[in-house]
Scaffold this active site. Structure first.
Site, PDB file in Angstrom:
ATOM      1  N   LYS A  22       1.192  -1.059  -0.260  1.00  0.00           N
ATOM      2  CA  LYS A  22      -0.204   0.274  -0.021  1.00  0.00           C
ATOM      3  C   LYS A  22       0.643   0.972   0.267  1.00  0.00           C
ATOM      4  O   LYS A  22       0.797   1.987  -1.361  1.00  0.00           O
ATOM      5  CB  LYS A  22      -0.997   0.336   1.004  1.00  0.00           C
ATOM      6  CG  LYS A  22      -1.501   1.369   1.228  1.00  0.00           C
ATOM      7  CD  LYS A  22      -2.748   0.989   2.951  1.00  0.00           C
ATOM      8  CE  LYS A  22      -1.698   1.753   3.772  1.00  0.00           C
ATOM      9  NZ  LYS A  22      -1.666   2.838   3.830  1.00  0.00           N
ATOM     10  N   ASN A  23       2.185   1.460   0.994  1.00  0.00           N
ATOM     11  CA  ASN A  23       2.391   2.241   1.024  1.00  0.00           C
ATOM     12  C   ASN A  23       3.288   2.607  -0.078  1.00  0.00           C
ATOM     13  O   ASN A  23       3.833   3.844   0.029  1.00  0.00           O
ATOM     14  CB  ASN A  23       3.194   2.837   2.520  1.00  0.00           C
ATOM     15  CG  ASN A  23       2.639   2.621   3.513  1.00  0.00           C
ATOM     16  OD1 ASN A  23       1.836   2.970   3.658  1.00  0.00           O
ATOM     17  ND2 ASN A  23       3.312   2.677   4.931  1.00  0.00           N
ATOM     18  N   ARG A  93      -4.923  10.257   4.402  1.00  0.00           N
ATOM     19  CA  ARG A  93      -3.498  11.134   4.088  1.00  0.00           C
ATOM     20  C   ARG A  93      -3.005  11.099   3.918  1.00  0.00           C
ATOM     21  O   ARG A  93      -2.006  12.600   3.119  1.00  0.00           O
ATOM     22  CB  ARG A  93      -3.234  10.945   5.646  1.00  0.00           C
ATOM     23  CG  ARG A  93      -2.281  12.627   6.743  1.00  0.00           C
ATOM     24  CD  ARG A  93      -2.104  11.694   7.901  1.00  0.00           C
ATOM     25  NE  ARG A  93      -1.360  13.054   7.874  1.00  0.00           N
ATOM     26  CZ  ARG A  93      -0.135  13.236   7.907  1.00  0.00           C
ATOM     27  NH1 ARG A  93       0.471  12.296   6.714  1.00  0.00           N
ATOM     28  NH2 ARG A  93       0.575  14.433   7.617  1.00  0.00           N
ATOM     29  N   CYS A 117      -4.919  12.878  12.690  1.00  0.00           N
ATOM     30  CA  CYS A 117      -5.895  12.014  12.252  1.00  0.00           C
ATOM     31  C   CYS A 117      -6.317  10.548  13.839  1.00  0.00           C
ATOM     32  O   CYS A 117      -4.874  11.205  15.055  1.00  0.00           O
ATOM     33  CB  CYS A 117      -5.371  11.160  11.531  1.00  0.00           C
ATOM     34  SG  CYS A 117      -3.495  10.345  12.087  1.00  0.00           S
ATOM     35  N   ARG A 122       0.344  14.561  13.569  1.00  0.00           N
ATOM     36  CA  ARG A 122       0.731  14.095  12.252  1.00  0.00           C
ATOM     37  C   ARG A 122       1.000  15.312  10.960  1.00  0.00           C
ATOM     38  O   ARG A 122      -0.197  15.671   9.868  1.00  0.00           O
ATOM     39  CB  ARG A 122       0.459  13.764  11.394  1.00  0.00           C
ATOM     40  CG  ARG A 122       0.048  11.758  12.340  1.00  0.00           C
ATOM     41  CD  ARG A 122      -0.609  10.782  11.094  1.00  0.00           C
ATOM     42  NE  ARG A 122       0.326  10.562  10.129  1.00  0.00           N
ATOM     43  CZ  ARG A 122      -0.515   8.718   9.476  1.00  0.00           C
ATOM     44  NH1 ARG A 122      -1.695   8.569   9.740  1.00  0.00           N
ATOM     45  NH2 ARG A 122       0.814   8.192   8.594  1.00  0.00           N
ATOM     46  N   VAL A 124       2.641  18.299   8.119  1.00  0.00           N
ATOM     47  CA  VAL A 124       2.852  18.324   7.188  1.00  0.00           C
ATOM     48  C   VAL A 124       3.420  19.976   6.471  1.00  0.00           C
ATOM     49  O   VAL A 124       4.606  19.659   5.863  1.00  0.00           O
ATOM     50  CB  VAL A 124       1.603  18.246   6.333  1.00  0.00           C
ATOM     51  CG1 VAL A 124       0.979  16.570   6.226  1.00  0.00           C
ATOM     52  CG2 VAL A 124       0.887  19.356   5.790  1.00  0.00           C
ATOM     53  N   ASP A 125       4.942  20.417   7.438  1.00  0.00           N
ATOM     54  CA  ASP A 125       5.159  20.868   7.842  1.00  0.00           C
ATOM     55  C   ASP A 125       7.017  20.680   6.506  1.00  0.00           C
ATOM     56  O   ASP A 125       7.059  21.792   6.008  1.00  0.00           O
ATOM     57  CB  ASP A 125       5.564  21.674   9.026  1.00  0.00           C
ATOM     58  CG  ASP A 125       5.984  20.913  10.057  1.00  0.00           C
ATOM     59  OD1 ASP A 125       5.588  19.806  10.098  1.00  0.00           O
ATOM     60  OD2 ASP A 125       7.042  21.074  10.407  1.00  0.00           O
ATOM     61  N   ARG A 397      -8.899  -0.939   4.077  1.00  0.00           N
ATOM     62  CA  ARG A 397      -7.714   0.485   3.426  1.00  0.00           C
ATOM     63  C   ARG A 397      -7.056  -0.643   3.563  1.00  0.00           C
ATOM     64  O   ARG A 397      -5.732   0.932   2.411  1.00  0.00           O
ATOM     65  CB  ARG A 397      -7.984   1.848   5.035  1.00  0.00           C
ATOM     66  CG  ARG A 397      -8.988   2.423   4.715  1.00  0.00           C
ATOM     67  CD  ARG A 397      -8.675   3.844   5.930  1.00  0.00           C
ATOM     68  NE  ARG A 397      -7.382   3.759   5.418  1.00  0.00           N
ATOM     69  CZ  ARG A 397      -7.002   5.107   5.673  1.00  0.00           C
ATOM     70  NH1 ARG A 397      -6.551   4.840   7.457  1.00  0.00           N
ATOM     71  NH2 ARG A 397      -4.982   5.505   5.850  1.00  0.00           N
TER      72      ARG A 397
HETATM   73  C1  UD1 Z   1       4.382   7.044   6.865  1.00  0.00           C
HETATM   74  C2  UD1 Z   1       2.895   5.628   6.552  1.00  0.00           C
HETATM   75  C3  UD1 Z   1       2.957   5.549   7.532  1.00  0.00           C
HETATM   76  C4  UD1 Z   1       3.691   5.155   8.403  1.00  0.00           C
HETATM   77  C5  UD1 Z   1       4.704   6.419   8.550  1.00  0.00           C
HETATM   78  C6  UD1 Z   1       5.991   6.156   9.725  1.00  0.00           C
HETATM   79  C7  UD1 Z   1       2.774   6.367   4.061  1.00  0.00           C
HETATM   80  C8  UD1 Z   1       1.491   6.320   3.174  1.00  0.00           C
HETATM   81  N1  UD1 Z   1       2.313   6.249   5.671  1.00  0.00           N
HETATM   82  O1  UD1 Z   1       3.437   8.104   6.898  1.00  0.00           O
HETATM   83  O2  UD1 Z   1       2.170   3.865   7.192  1.00  0.00           O
HETATM   84  O3  UD1 Z   1       3.396   5.724  10.117  1.00  0.00           O
HETATM   85  O4  UD1 Z   1       5.239   6.803   7.468  1.00  0.00           O
HETATM   86  O5  UD1 Z   1       6.259   4.602   9.589  1.00  0.00           O
HETATM   87  O6  UD1 Z   1       3.511   5.670   3.472  1.00  0.00           O
HETATM   88  N2  UD1 Z   1       5.786  14.900  10.368  1.00  0.00           N
HETATM   89  C9  UD1 Z   1       6.915  15.777  10.522  1.00  0.00           C
HETATM   90  N3  UD1 Z   1       6.508  16.983   9.961  1.00  0.00           N
HETATM   91  C10 UD1 Z   1       5.593  16.761   8.597  1.00  0.00           C
HETATM   92  C11 UD1 Z   1       5.738  15.566   8.338  1.00  0.00           C
HETATM   93  C12 UD1 Z   1       6.200  14.205   9.556  1.00  0.00           C
HETATM   94  O7  UD1 Z   1       6.557  16.790  12.207  1.00  0.00           O
HETATM   95  O8  UD1 Z   1       6.001  17.642   7.739  1.00  0.00           O
HETATM   96  C13 UD1 Z   1       6.119  13.370  11.467  1.00  0.00           C
HETATM   97  C14 UD1 Z   1       5.226  13.263  12.042  1.00  0.00           C
HETATM   98  O9  UD1 Z   1       4.034  13.462  13.175  1.00  0.00           O
HETATM   99  C15 UD1 Z   1       5.428  11.779  12.674  1.00  0.00           C
HETATM  100  C16 UD1 Z   1       6.892  11.467  11.905  1.00  0.00           C
HETATM  101  O10 UD1 Z   1       7.335  12.953  12.047  1.00  0.00           O
HETATM  102  O11 UD1 Z   1       5.486  12.091  13.987  1.00  0.00           O
HETATM  103  C17 UD1 Z   1       7.013  10.163  10.619  1.00  0.00           C
HETATM  104  O12 UD1 Z   1       5.449  10.790  10.116  1.00  0.00           O
HETATM  105  P1  UD1 Z   1       6.157   9.950   8.603  1.00  0.00           P
HETATM  106  O13 UD1 Z   1       7.083   9.485   8.371  1.00  0.00           O
HETATM  107  O14 UD1 Z   1       5.485  11.461   7.614  1.00  0.00           O
HETATM  108  O15 UD1 Z   1       5.054   9.279   7.404  1.00  0.00           O
HETATM  109  P2  UD1 Z   1       3.976   9.462   7.489  1.00  0.00           P
HETATM  110  O16 UD1 Z   1       4.737   9.765   5.669  1.00  0.00           O
HETATM  111  O17 UD1 Z   1       2.307   9.580   6.774  1.00  0.00           O
END
Ligand code: UD1
Length: 417
Positions: A22-23, A93, A117, A122, A124-125, A397
């Site tokens: 999926k990812n 997301r 969520c 989570r 996206v900064d 999902r």
């Molecule tokens: C992806 C995976 C999810 C997995 C996660 C961690 C997909 C579609 N989903 O989610 O299944 O659990 O990786 O391995 O691939 N963060 C920030 N700022 C940002 C982005 C992230 O602070 O802009 C933080 C998040 O809050 C979290 C950490 O970074 O604490 C890791 O998140 P991230 O690796 O971005 O997770 P996803 O990519 O959403």
């Protein structure tokens, strides 16, 4: 709403085939936005998140054709609506993955902020900061990220935190940027490598995917390609844990064992007998399970997406396992449900101490997120008597026909409406 009813206590036995990841599929579907030519993907899992991503891309103007055999062709010759609306982003997301490719290809993108969520804040900064560093003009209004750039420019960007989708978004954007982009503190997850493989097949120039430093030399255009999505390492790990927890004997086919060695090593430490071949994994859970400590962290450490499933196994292991979640702040919601099945778990902050018990007993439980659902399935397979899991739309999902796959292994599991 569908529920799963499980009669536990049956060791899993037989062979099961893993689906595509999926990812990996989600970012790779978005990569098709980067070219006017046709992209053909095989081994795409048939999951609700994948269908949501296909709808999102269709709304943007991409022609998407999916077959039952898991082949998806995408034709993004026309992208006339570069928008990811709140209604779709709130259900998935990963829609944020459209931001980088849309902006790079069309010069504009409007993507809803995902909001909170179930498993944590989570933000996206990092996605936004990275694109700004590449010259994008971004404002956040009315809950949307509004981005513009005539052409993105190569830059050096260091992530403040390791983010998987953040790395993927910027890698896709950089593929069409003017000049070279260096992404430092990049995510090293195998799905990032799979995406890079697809982008390279489309003509992108990418070095270092799978390391903490990815270098992308932008090109003016990408072309069509065919790519097979990698096997799902989390689905694989879920079957490994389920086989071990039920003291079963299962061969998992079509797997990529190298992508989950940390999980395999940890389950071996917990007493599972695991033999790894090139594309398959043989798990025998014949001995007693022992407690083992787990700390989640970015790849190659133990994945947060396997934390809940490991906890299900730990509920029956001899001794106390200390399980620490470091990626998401609210990813222990399965604990309350495991307690209903008779587990002995104490949580302090983001650490759970799981003391193994002799037996779990079936009960009604509720799935709270995707991996929590998988944890409850494993617990239900282990528990005496009947377990009913509510809200399994979370499971749909991310797991393809999980009840069929488990039934074929001898589990007494059925979906009721
Ligand atoms: C992806 C995976 C999810 C997995 C996660 C961690 C997909 C579609 N989903 O989610 O299944 O659990 O990786 O391995 O691939 N963060 C920030 N700022 C940002 C982005 C992230 O602070 O802009 C933080 C998040 O809050 C979290 C950490 O970074 O604490 C890791 O998140 P991230 O690796 O971005 O997770 P996803 O990519 O959403």
């Amino acid at each position: 709403m569908d529920k799963l009813v499980i009669h536990g206590g049956v060791p899993l036995e037989g062979r099961v085939r893993v689906s595509g990841a999926k990812n990996a599929a989600l970012p790779i579907l978005c990569a098709a936005l980067l070219t006017r030519e046709r992209v053909t993907l095989t081994n795409v899992p048939r999951l609700n998140d994948v269908r949501t991503m296909q709808s999102l891309l269709s709304q943007m103007g991409v022609r998407v054709h999916a077959t039952d055999a898991g082949t998806v062709t995408l034709d993004a010759s026309n992208v006339d609506w570069p928008l990811a609306p709140y209604e779709l982003v709130k259900t998935m997301r990963a829609s944020i993955l459209a931001l980088g490719p849309l902006l790079a290809r069309t010069g504009e993108a409007r993507v809803s902020l995902p909001g909170g969520c179930a498993i944590g804040l989570r933000p996206v900064d990092q996605h936004v900061k990275g694109l700004q560093a590449m010259g994008a003009d971004i404002d956040l209004t009315h809950g949307y990220i509004n981005a513009r750039a005539s052409r993105l420019k190569g830059t050096r960007f260091a992530f403040d935190v390791v983010t998987v989708t953040g790395t993927e978004n910027l890698m896709m954007a950089a593929a069409l940027a003017d000049g070279t982009t260096t992404l430092a503190n990049a995510a090293r997850e195998p799905e990032v490598v799979d995406l890079a493989g697809c982008l390279i097949a489309m003509g992108a120039k990418i070095d270092g995917a799978g390391t903490g430093c990815i270098v992308v030399e932008g090109v003016p255009e990408l072309h069509g390609a065919t790519h097979a999505v990698m096997p799902d390492r989390i689905e694989t790990g879920t079957f490994v844990a389920a086989a071990a927890a039920t003291h079963g004997d299962v061969v998992i086919d079509g797997a990529e064992p190298g992508s989950l060695m940390t999980v395999i090593d940890k389950l071996r430490e917990a007493g599972a007998d695991i033999n790894v071949a090139d594309r398959s994994i043989h798990v025998r859970g014949n001995g007693a399970l022992r407690a083992a400590n787990v700390r989640t962290a970015p790849y190659p450490a133990f994945p947060t997406d396997m934390q809940a499933q490991f906890m299900a196994l730990a509920t029956r292991a001899h001794g106390a396992s200390v399980i620490t979640e470091t990626i998401f702040e609210n990813r222990m919601m399965h604990v309350q449900e495991l307690l209903r099945l008779g587990a002995d778990i104490e949580v302090e902050g983001s650490t759970a101490v799981v003391k193994g018990v002799d037996r779990l007993t079936g009960a009604n439980v509720m799935a709270t997120d995707l991996r929590a659902s998988a944890c409850l399935v494993i617990a239900g397979l282990v528990a005496d008597g009947e377990t009913t899991i509510d809200r399994i739309y979370h499971l749909d999902r991310g797991y393809e026909r999980i009840e069929d796959k488990l039934s074929a292994l001898g589990a007494r599991i059925e979906r009721v409406r």
